[in-house]
Motif scaffolding. Structure first.
Motif, PDB file in Angstrom:
ATOM      1  N   UNK A  25       0.830  -1.205   0.000  1.00 47.19           N
ATOM      2  CA  UNK A  25       0.000   0.000   0.000  1.00 47.19           C
ATOM      3  C   UNK A  25       0.866   1.258   0.000  1.00 47.19           C
ATOM      4  N   UNK A  26       1.878   1.287   0.851  1.00 44.65           N
ATOM      5  CA  UNK A  26       2.756   2.464   0.905  1.00 44.65           C
ATOM      6  C   UNK A  26       3.478   2.649  -0.423  1.00 44.65           C
ATOM      7  N   UNK A  27       3.996   1.575  -0.992  1.00 45.39           N
ATOM      8  CA  UNK A  27       4.691   1.661  -2.274  1.00 45.39           C
ATOM      9  C   UNK A  27       3.749   2.117  -3.377  1.00 45.39           C
ATOM     10  N   UNK A  28       2.519   1.600  -3.364  1.00 44.09           N
ATOM     11  CA  UNK A  28       1.539   2.014  -4.374  1.00 44.09           C
ATOM     12  C   UNK A  28       1.203   3.487  -4.286  1.00 44.09           C
ATOM     13  N   UNK A  29       1.033   3.995  -3.078  1.00 42.58           N
ATOM     14  CA  UNK A  29       0.733   5.419  -2.894  1.00 42.58           C
ATOM     15  C   UNK A  29       1.917   6.273  -3.342  1.00 42.58           C
ATOM     16  N   UNK A  30       3.124   5.870  -2.959  1.00 40.75           N
ATOM     17  CA  UNK A  30       4.306   6.617  -3.375  1.00 40.75           C
ATOM     18  C   UNK A  30       4.489   6.569  -4.891  1.00 40.75           C
ATOM     19  N   UNK A  31       4.169   5.452  -5.512  1.00 38.21           N
ATOM     20  CA  UNK A  31       4.292   5.355  -6.969  1.00 38.21           C
ATOM     21  C   UNK A  31       3.291   6.271  -7.659  1.00 38.21           C
ATOM     22  N   UNK A  32       2.077   6.349  -7.144  1.00 42.23           N
ATOM     23  CA  UNK A  32       1.094   7.266  -7.733  1.00 42.23           C
ATOM     24  C   UNK A  32       1.527   8.723  -7.555  1.00 42.23           C
ATOM     25  N   UNK A  67      13.713  26.388  -2.274  1.00 42.80           N
ATOM     26  CA  UNK A  67      13.575  25.730  -0.974  1.00 42.80           C
ATOM     27  C   UNK A  67      13.678  24.217  -1.176  1.00 42.80           C
ATOM     28  N   UNK A  68      12.966  23.458  -0.370  1.00 41.95           N
ATOM     29  CA  UNK A  68      13.019  21.995  -0.439  1.00 41.95           C
ATOM     30  C   UNK A  68      12.261  21.520  -1.680  1.00 41.95           C
ATOM     31  N   UNK A  69      12.929  20.753  -2.515  1.00 42.18           N
ATOM     32  CA  UNK A  69      12.325  20.228  -3.735  1.00 42.18           C
ATOM     33  C   UNK A  69      11.641  18.896  -3.406  1.00 42.18           C
ATOM     34  N   UNK A  70      10.332  18.920  -3.206  1.00 40.46           N
ATOM     35  CA  UNK A  70       9.601  17.703  -2.871  1.00 40.46           C
ATOM     36  C   UNK A  70       9.509  16.732  -4.039  1.00 40.46           C
ATOM     37  N   UNK A  71       9.645  17.234  -5.252  1.00 40.94           N
ATOM     38  CA  UNK A  71       9.636  16.338  -6.414  1.00 40.94           C
ATOM     39  C   UNK A  71      10.782  15.339  -6.324  1.00 40.94           C
ATOM     40  N   UNK A  76      13.127   9.964  -4.307  1.00 44.80           N
ATOM     41  CA  UNK A  76      14.063   9.268  -3.426  1.00 44.80           C
ATOM     42  C   UNK A  76      13.328   8.352  -2.455  1.00 44.80           C
ATOM     43  N   UNK A  77      12.256   8.862  -1.843  1.00 39.12           N
ATOM     44  CA  UNK A  77      11.509   8.059  -0.868  1.00 39.12           C
ATOM     45  C   UNK A  77      10.897   6.833  -1.545  1.00 39.12           C
ATOM     46  N   UNK A  78      10.325   7.015  -2.742  1.00 39.18           N
ATOM     47  CA  UNK A  78       9.765   5.858  -3.440  1.00 39.18           C
ATOM     48  C   UNK A  78      10.861   4.837  -3.754  1.00 39.18           C
ATOM     49  N   UNK A  79      11.996   5.296  -4.189  1.00 40.67           N
ATOM     50  CA  UNK A  79      13.098   4.383  -4.519  1.00 40.67           C
ATOM     51  C   UNK A  79      13.544   3.559  -3.334  1.00 40.67           C
TER      52      UNK A  79
END
Length: 162
Positions: A25-32, A67-71, A76-79
């Motif tokens: 579920x977490x991976x799916x949300x991060x992938x979307x 500032x902080x680039x969330x993109x 990185x977090x998804x990877x």
């Protein structure tokens, strides 16, 4: 003949399944989120900025991020979380003793949008059905009082023959 999980692994499979479900579920949300970010970046030239001059959270042109680039953060977090997803996939796959192509299909859930959600539901249903069936087939432990009775009966039978 396909391999079946070891009887000793049955209790661990439920934990591995739960870990896989959470990771899927977490991976799916991060992938979307990553897919949405990629569309904004490559179709519109915008990046998600946190705490910049445009406000707390804003889409800004890619070359103006100060500032902080969330993109980049989402990427990185998804990877890294995909690595956790692969570990949960491997753990469940090895305990269930499935064939290798099944591991590959489950691993694709972290890179194909929506696939992790579909697989999570199907695999959870399949594993739970297997565990329920397997646990109902295993003979229950004998009561503590029956073993000595059997041994005593055998001893009496031997003494009666003498």
């Amino acid at each position: 003949m396909p391999l079946e999980p070891k009887l000793a692994d049955l209790p661990r499979i439920r934990g591995a399944l739960r870990f896989y479900q959470v990771a899927a579920v977490i991976t799916g949300v991060l992938l979307l989120a990553l897919c949405a970010e990629m569309i904004m970046k490559y179709a519109f030239g915008l990046e998600l900025e946190l705490g910049g001059p445009q406000g707390f959270l804003a889409f800004v042109p890619g070359d103006t991020v100060t500032a902080v680039n969330l993109s980049t953060g989402i990427l990185i977090v998804h990877g890294w979380f995909y690595v956790v997803y692969l570990f949960s996939d491997f753990r469940l796959w090895s305990l269930m003793r499935w064939p290798f192509p099944r591991f590959i299909v489950i691993a694709l859930g972290g890179v194909v949008p929506f696939l992790s959600f579909i697989l999570e539901v199907r695999i959870a249903r399949e594993v739970r059905a297997y565990l329920d069936r397997r646990e109902s087939e295993t003979p229950s432990a004998s009561p503590t009082g029956s073993a000595p009775d059997v041994a005593a009966g055998t001893t009496d039978h031997v003494e009666a023959q003498q």
